[in-house]
Design an enzyme around this catalytic site. Structure first.
Site, PDB file in Angstrom:
ATOM      1  N   GLY A 130       0.833  -1.209   0.000  1.00  0.00           N
ATOM      2  CA  GLY A 130       0.000   0.000   0.000  1.00  0.00           C
ATOM      3  C   GLY A 130       0.865   1.256   0.000  1.00  0.00           C
ATOM      4  O   GLY A 130       0.660   2.177  -0.799  1.00  0.00           O
ATOM      5  N   HIS A 131       1.863   1.264   0.897  1.00  0.00           N
ATOM      6  CA  HIS A 131       2.784   2.412   0.933  1.00  0.00           C
ATOM      7  C   HIS A 131       3.534   2.539  -0.402  1.00  0.00           C
ATOM      8  O   HIS A 131       3.750   3.640  -0.908  1.00  0.00           O
ATOM      9  CB  HIS A 131       3.836   2.227   2.036  1.00  0.00           C
ATOM     10  N   LYS A 145      -7.498   4.381   2.304  1.00  0.00           N
ATOM     11  CA  LYS A 145      -7.801   3.464   3.409  1.00  0.00           C
ATOM     12  C   LYS A 145      -8.094   4.255   4.674  1.00  0.00           C
ATOM     13  O   LYS A 145      -8.997   3.946   5.425  1.00  0.00           O
ATOM     14  CB  LYS A 145      -6.636   2.507   3.656  1.00  0.00           C
ATOM     15  N   GLN A 193      -8.784  10.555   7.654  1.00  0.00           N
ATOM     16  CA  GLN A 193      -7.492  11.265   7.658  1.00  0.00           C
ATOM     17  C   GLN A 193      -7.326  12.082   6.376  1.00  0.00           C
ATOM     18  O   GLN A 193      -6.938  13.252   6.406  1.00  0.00           O
ATOM     19  CB  GLN A 193      -6.370  10.235   7.781  1.00  0.00           C
TER      20      GLN A 193
HETATM   21  P1  AMP Z   1       0.806   4.675   7.836  1.00  0.00           P
HETATM   22  O1  AMP Z   1       2.226   4.218   7.706  1.00  0.00           O
HETATM   23  O2  AMP Z   1      -0.118   3.605   8.302  1.00  0.00           O
HETATM   24  O3  AMP Z   1       0.675   5.958   8.607  1.00  0.00           O
HETATM   25  O4  AMP Z   1       0.320   5.008   6.367  1.00  0.00           O
HETATM   26  C1  AMP Z   1       1.027   5.931   5.569  1.00  0.00           C
HETATM   27  C2  AMP Z   1       0.210   6.243   4.344  1.00  0.00           C
HETATM   28  O5  AMP Z   1      -0.031   5.045   3.621  1.00  0.00           O
HETATM   29  C3  AMP Z   1      -1.162   6.833   4.672  1.00  0.00           C
HETATM   30  O6  AMP Z   1      -1.473   7.837   3.738  1.00  0.00           O
HETATM   31  C4  AMP Z   1      -2.073   5.643   4.528  1.00  0.00           C
HETATM   32  O7  AMP Z   1      -3.407   5.990   4.198  1.00  0.00           O
HETATM   33  C5  AMP Z   1      -1.409   4.908   3.376  1.00  0.00           C
HETATM   34  N1  AMP Z   1      -1.802   3.495   3.376  1.00  0.00           N
HETATM   35  C6  AMP Z   1      -1.719   2.624   4.404  1.00  0.00           C
HETATM   36  N2  AMP Z   1      -2.224   1.422   4.045  1.00  0.00           N
HETATM   37  C7  AMP Z   1      -2.637   1.549   2.759  1.00  0.00           C
HETATM   38  C8  AMP Z   1      -3.262   0.675   1.820  1.00  0.00           C
HETATM   39  N3  AMP Z   1      -3.576  -0.586   2.131  1.00  0.00           N
HETATM   40  N4  AMP Z   1      -3.549   1.141   0.582  1.00  0.00           N
HETATM   41  C9  AMP Z   1      -3.256   2.436   0.257  1.00  0.00           C
HETATM   42  N5  AMP Z   1      -2.670   3.303   1.095  1.00  0.00           N
HETATM   43  C10 AMP Z   1      -2.364   2.875   2.327  1.00  0.00           C
END
Ligand code: AMP
Length: 284
Positions: free
Chosen positions: A36-37, A151, A155
């Site tokens: 995802g990231h 997701k 936010q």
């Molecule tokens: P985090 O590391 O969880 O703070 O996420 C960092 C970024 O990655 C944020 O913008 C999240 O929305 C995005 N993100 C996390 N998981 C996914 C996913 N499965 N698909 C798309 N973006 C994601």
């Protein structure tokens, strides 16, 4: 790939790009990177000349009983993934670098309306902590564009609102949720699931899709639909915080004539708090 830990060195490094009008994209993360990231990073490369990925587990957005200490930190593995994805610059500051050991007193950015509902009700202070670090990263990196995952739907809307309200010169791009083959939204917290819980977890997305289908089929008894979904989640052993049918983007309560919805949910499964959402557009 270059990794920088300090605000001043990062500023100094990107200065040349700014002076020569090259476009900079920022992808803020908390690390433990998954596909995802990496999708965000890939989209960032399409949108700009240079991409800065940040990794910072932000204490300000964790509640006192949340998983700040135990949150998975995998910096070396993350660096390898980013290098493989062709990312040139990683910004990985320490808590001290970002807040100077002054967490209580630090200036907060608050987007009051949108932050007080849904996840904000269950995680007081979370969105102010998130908006604060994103605003600070914008000031440090000065990106032209920043990318966030759909997701984390609430936010994303809070960031859009913050950027509009404070006239921040940053374009915000939302990136569709990347899922496992069985539909579970990818998340760093999925690794808290036991094997048995992992096999149950895709039900969250399934149940949201069923609710979305009911909306498409014309049902408008929103509270009843939420209740039915909550019951289904409980029946399979999840502990839902909420299921909510809302207007897309604004997150306000839908009316009879609403045509663009988002269905959002958060539910505990063992140690993991899963969140997910589905957008529904009704053709009028
Ligand atoms: P985090 O590391 O969880 O703070 O996420 C960092 C970024 O990655 C944020 O913008 C999240 O929305 C995005 N993100 C996390 N998981 C996914 C996913 N499965 N698909 C798309 N973006 C994601």
């Amino acid at each position: 790939m270059l990794t920088l830990h300090g605000i001043l060195e990062l500023r100094d490094y990107v200065k040349h790009w700014r002076l020569t009008s090259q476009k900079i994209a920022l992808v803020p993360t908390m690390g433990n990177l998954h596909a995802g990231h990496l999708r965000l990073a890939e989209r960032a490369r399409e949108a700009a000349d240079h991409v800065v990925v940040s990794i910072f587990v932000n204490p300000l957005q964790f509640g006192p009983n949340e998983d700040f200490k135990g949150y998975p930190r995998t910096l070396e593995q993350d660096k390898a993934r980013l290098a493989e994805a062709g990312i040139g610059l990683l910004f990985a500051p320490s808590v001290d670098e970002m807040y100077g050991g002054n967490l209580e007193q630090v200036t907060r950015v608050d987007v009051p309306g949108l932050s007080g509902v849904l996840d904000g009700k269950f995680r007081p202070g979370h969105f102010a902590g998130m908006a604060t670090i994103v605003a600070k990263l914008f000031n440090v990196v000065q990106p032209d564009v920043a990318l966030f995952g759909e997701k984390d739907y609430q936010q994303l809307q809070i960031i859009r609102r913050m950027v509009a309200d404070l006239a921040m010169p940053v374009d915000i791009i939302g990136v569709p949720t990347v899922r496992e083959a069985d539909g579970l939204a990818m998340s760093s917290r999925n690794q808290y699931l036991t094997a048995e819980q992992r096999s149950l977890a895709p039900a969250l997305f399934q149940i949201l899709k069923e609710l979305a289908k009911s909306l498409r089929n014309g049902r408008r008894d929103y509270q009843r639909l939420e209740l039915e979904a909550l019951r289904k989640l409980s029946a399979i052993g999840m502990r839902p915080d909420y299921v909510a049918v809302r207007c897309a983007n604004t997150l306000s309560l839908p009316e009879e004539t609403t045509g663009e919805f988002v269905v959002l949910a958060a539910a505990w499964l063992g140690r993991a708090r899963l969140i997910d959402n589905v957008e529904v557009k009704i053709n009028s």
